[in-house]
Write an enzyme that holds these catalytic residues in place. Structure first.
Site, mmCIF file in Angstrom:
data_model
loop_
_atom_site.group_PDB
_atom_site.id
_atom_site.type_symbol
_atom_site.label_atom_id
_atom_site.label_comp_id
_atom_site.label_asym_id
_atom_site.label_seq_id
_atom_site.Cartn_x
_atom_site.Cartn_y
_atom_site.Cartn_z
ATOM 1 N N ASN A 175 -6.417 -2.952 2.203
ATOM 2 C CA ASN A 175 -5.979 -4.841 2.105
ATOM 3 C C ASN A 175 -7.435 -4.731 2.232
ATOM 4 O OD1 ASN A 175 -3.341 -4.076 2.553
ATOM 5 N ND2 ASN A 175 -3.816 -4.345 4.711
ATOM 6 N N ARG B 283 0.895 -1.123 0.259
ATOM 7 C CA ARG B 283 0.538 0.296 0.146
ATOM 8 C C ARG B 283 1.186 1.645 0.172
ATOM 9 N NH1 ARG B 283 -3.317 0.124 5.230
ATOM 10 N NH2 ARG B 283 -1.430 -0.942 5.561
#
Length: 90
Positions: free
Chosen positions: A35, A17
């Site tokens: 996520n 990320r």
């Protein structure tokens, strides 16, 4: 045009990320990444076609500790107001 992406593989717990956030911000793109409960990572991104084209192979590669198995990349028909600068959603 905004794009929805979904990345499968070993992409959680490896800085994926943060990698996406850094790459998207460098390309001055709007959007978000998060996520997913199944271990994948998803997001939406919007910006100039050339910047999106540059981001796509980077997402497919990922950071050095990731193992991307599949990248789904789907253009969205609707304009949305995605956050700028690009951000990580928790």
């Amino acid at each position: 045009m905004p794009v929805r992406f979904h990345v499968h593989g070993a992409v959680q717990g490896v800085g994926y990320r943060r990698f996406v956030e850094r790459e998207a911000r460098a390309l001055e793109l709007a959007g978000w990444v998060r996520n997913e409960p199944d271990g994948s990572v998803s997001g939406e991104v919007e910006g100039p076609a050339a910047a999106l084209a540059a981001l796509r192979p980077r997402l497919a590669e990922g950071p050095s500790f990731a193992a991307v198995r599949r990248l789904d990349w789907e253009p969205l028909d609707v304009r949305s107001s995605l956050p700028f600068p690009f951000q990580i959603l928790r």
